[in-house]
Design an enzyme around this catalytic site. Sequence first.
Site, PDB file in Angstrom:
ATOM      1  N   GLN A   1     -10.928   1.804  -4.724  1.00  0.00           N
ATOM      2  CA  GLN A   1     -10.488   1.946  -6.114  1.00  0.00           C
ATOM      3  C   GLN A   1     -11.537   2.736  -6.877  1.00  0.00           C
ATOM      4  OE1 GLN A   1      -7.614   1.140  -7.354  1.00  0.00           O
ATOM      5  NE2 GLN A   1      -6.801  -0.135  -5.695  1.00  0.00           N
TER       6      GLN A   1
ATOM      7  N   TYR B   1      -1.545  -1.861   3.630  1.00  0.00           N
ATOM      8  CA  TYR B   1      -2.246  -0.721   3.023  1.00  0.00           C
ATOM      9  C   TYR B   1      -3.590  -1.230   2.473  1.00  0.00           C
ATOM     10  CZ  TYR B   1       2.682   0.733   2.833  1.00  0.00           C
ATOM     11  OH  TYR B   1       3.991   0.997   3.119  1.00  0.00           O
TER      12      TYR B   1
ATOM     13  N   GLU C   1      -3.887  -1.134   7.944  1.00  0.00           N
ATOM     14  CA  GLU C   1      -4.327   0.123   7.321  1.00  0.00           C
ATOM     15  C   GLU C   1      -4.281   1.224   8.376  1.00  0.00           C
ATOM     16  OE1 GLU C   1      -5.578   1.490   4.322  1.00  0.00           O
ATOM     17  OE2 GLU C   1      -5.886   3.262   5.568  1.00  0.00           O
TER      18      GLU C   1
ATOM     19  N   ASP D   1      -0.028  -2.428  -1.334  1.00  0.00           N
ATOM     20  CA  ASP D   1      -0.693  -1.515  -2.267  1.00  0.00           C
ATOM     21  C   ASP D   1      -0.589  -0.104  -1.685  1.00  0.00           C
ATOM     22  OD1 ASP D   1      -2.266  -0.244  -4.108  1.00  0.00           O
ATOM     23  OD2 ASP D   1      -4.119  -1.300  -3.614  1.00  0.00           O
TER      24      ASP D   1
ATOM     25  N   CYS E   1       0.125   2.535  -7.917  1.00  0.00           N
ATOM     26  CA  CYS E   1      -0.455   3.511  -8.847  1.00  0.00           C
ATOM     27  C   CYS E   1       0.614   4.515  -9.280  1.00  0.00           C
ATOM     28  CB  CYS E   1      -1.644   4.218  -8.219  1.00  0.00           C
ATOM     29  SG  CYS E   1      -1.241   5.054  -6.686  1.00  0.00           S
TER      30      CYS E   1
END
Length: 752
Positions: free
Chosen positions: A530, A561, A582, A646, A673
């Site tokens: 982030q 993720y 991931e 995410d 996002c």
Amino acid sequence: MQYFKSRAVSVSHVGLAPPGGPSRSAASSRTNRHDVVGCTATAQNLSSGCTIFQLWALTRSQERLQSTTAIRDSQKAGRTSNSRSNVDAVPQKRSSRPRPRRPKHAQQQQQQQTSGSAPSPSPLPEAPSRSGGPVHVGQELELECARLALEGKGVCLLPPTGFVVLVERTLPGEHVRAEVVSVRRGYAEARKLASLSPHRNAVPPPCPYFGPCGGCTLQSLQYEAQLQEKRNQVEQTLRRVGRLGPSLDQLAAEAAACRRDDDGGGESNGGDGGSRAGGGVAAAAGCQDPFAYRNKMMFHFSTKCWLPPDMVEERPCLGLLRPGTADVVLPVVQHGCKLQGAEANVLLARAEQLVLEQGLLPYNHPSGKGTLKHLIIRSGSGARPAGSVAPVAAGELLIGFGVTHGSAMKQLKPVAEALGGEFPNLVGVVAQVVALPQPFARGTAAVPPGGLQRGSRDRGPRHGDGARKDAPGSQPPPPPADNGDALDGEDLAGGTGTGAGPVTLLYGTPYIHDNVGGLTFRISPGSFFQTNSRQAEVLYDIVRRAAALRPGAVDTVLDLYCGTGTIGLSLAADCRRVVGVEVADTAVEDARSNASLNSIDNATFVCADVDTIQRNLLAATLEEPAPTAATATSGVVPAPDVVIVDPARGGLSLDAAAFLSRCGARRVVYVSCNVATQARDLDRLCNGPGAPFRLVSVQPVDMFPHTDHVEVVTVLERRELQLAATATATATATTAPAAAAATSSGALGSVV
Ligand SMILES: C[S@@+](CC[C@H](N)C(=O)[O-])C[C@H]1O[C@@H](n2cnc3c(N)ncnc32)[C@H](O)[C@@H]1O
């Protein structure tokens, strides 16, 4: 703007008009064309490059069409010669130019779409036209901005039909005079000529680069007002794209009932992700300090140095990409960028000076000379000794160079060592041979596939959009996995599948450390992290509450993720086990290292593509206690109680959404996002017959002050569980943790 005026320079004009400049050059009109070519403005296509403007315009035009007969008639009449109700005062010019052909990449983009059905499919035109709506190019309008579009432009509605005109750098409530620069079916774009009355919360932007730099479009709006706008955008998008109006209305009604019960008028906060403001969406969680928040910034080297408004000087420079271009740079080194810390800005200036002194040159298209492409500065608070909660005294900085040829490494090494000697907090310098954007490789135009992007911090040419190593004209590799790092720049920083070479260590160590929520994280150059560490603490705290893990650490949490494992590791103390999935191997290595760095032994990390795990799940026995080495590599994951997702800006694939539906988890916390793709996914998961989930809460979090981006945490609860919970409320309240654990570790579907 004083800064630009005071520079004495020798300049050469290269035919690029300023953004929306008085006479837009061929290059800039090509820019506009690229923005829409090949896009069908449906939610489905948001993951593949369509802009929210188009989607917004589409839904607006659909609403208009549905609203009144009069408007329907006028729309119909708009296709006849004498029906130009609100353009009668202006003579119509008909474009005699042939309709431009869609570029190949746009066709490829459309072919690559596998996202399934869209909530409101309706095509937009393939290219802008000079006329065709109720306005025409060159027309001057007086407009009032109604709201912001997700990409930072002001949405103005032209009376009487409410035809949408998007105006750059225009804030809600502001009255502007604007000139139409392009007209598309359903909406037009205009450039602001003058502000007739500013937004009531307008503030002087503190950055001297505000305006030309496309990064901080909201900097001239008071921060509280920015938060309000972002909340509104989230609500509108969920309603329009996600068709979640009824769900949001219900949440709003529940919140109102809570307030009445409280008798104090306070907002509800049921531990489900945050308080709910009007419309069922919580107030956006803001940053305490909305400047110097970015822990990663990417700057581009170029031989084309932009001096706004319309001068381009041929000289080596380092800065941020000019909006709408892939190789023209706004030099921001002199004053630095206000979004990153002071030390990073000093390091930036010194790095530029040293590389140029060393004789290294920016890569130049089309000559092919020079090797420097970009520079990324990452910063972290540093590793905290195990067991300590004290703040770390000194931060850490890492530089990553992107170059076009391995020969640059030798010259960069002394630069790296010199920087290391001068900056005690610089823990490492790395470099990587990176892929060039496709247009460079093809030797065509300086426009990246998927259309032009605004400032480099927002997107820039997406990494891996095309690639070549040394041979111009060579075939680009297939598009990489999107790593969700859209705000972070590309390649070295972004990580996955860029077609780039291995990372070369030039000085120190190839990673930095940061601290979030009392945990220390190692971050490698190729791993996502982030970009706002301070606000990540707020975000992860919201996610922790949203997960609503049962007492007694009985739940299995799936962190899809997962990047460097941040969210899963933040939850590890409260659950039985965490499994992170991931795709980027460096991030998985970091996640495993982060588990041991923080003495966490109930977290496992799987290097796999989330899109493949459903197949493996269905094929596998799911009762094993934790992934073994064999199952970990094949992407098998255990049956989860709670799933955190995410994903990158493209959102969930159909496979990933299907996995969520069938995995049996009682709760899904969806962190995004990109609210537009999130809305599309929520529509799939929550609406329609048999949809498995109900929307429980929506919490925007401002990770990116002054930009138009917003992070959103939504919580979904499985419907079957809700029904069961209503029927057996008392029994559920007294369920022993052991019984709950037995349920949670059951096979796939046992919870359903
Ligand atoms: C927005 S980041 C979230 C990372 C993490 N949750 C955090 O907060 O730091 C998205 C992550 O998803 C990864 N990713 C992208 N596509 C993926 C896929 N198909 N399967 C697994 N991971 C993927 C990216 O590499 C990136 O680390």
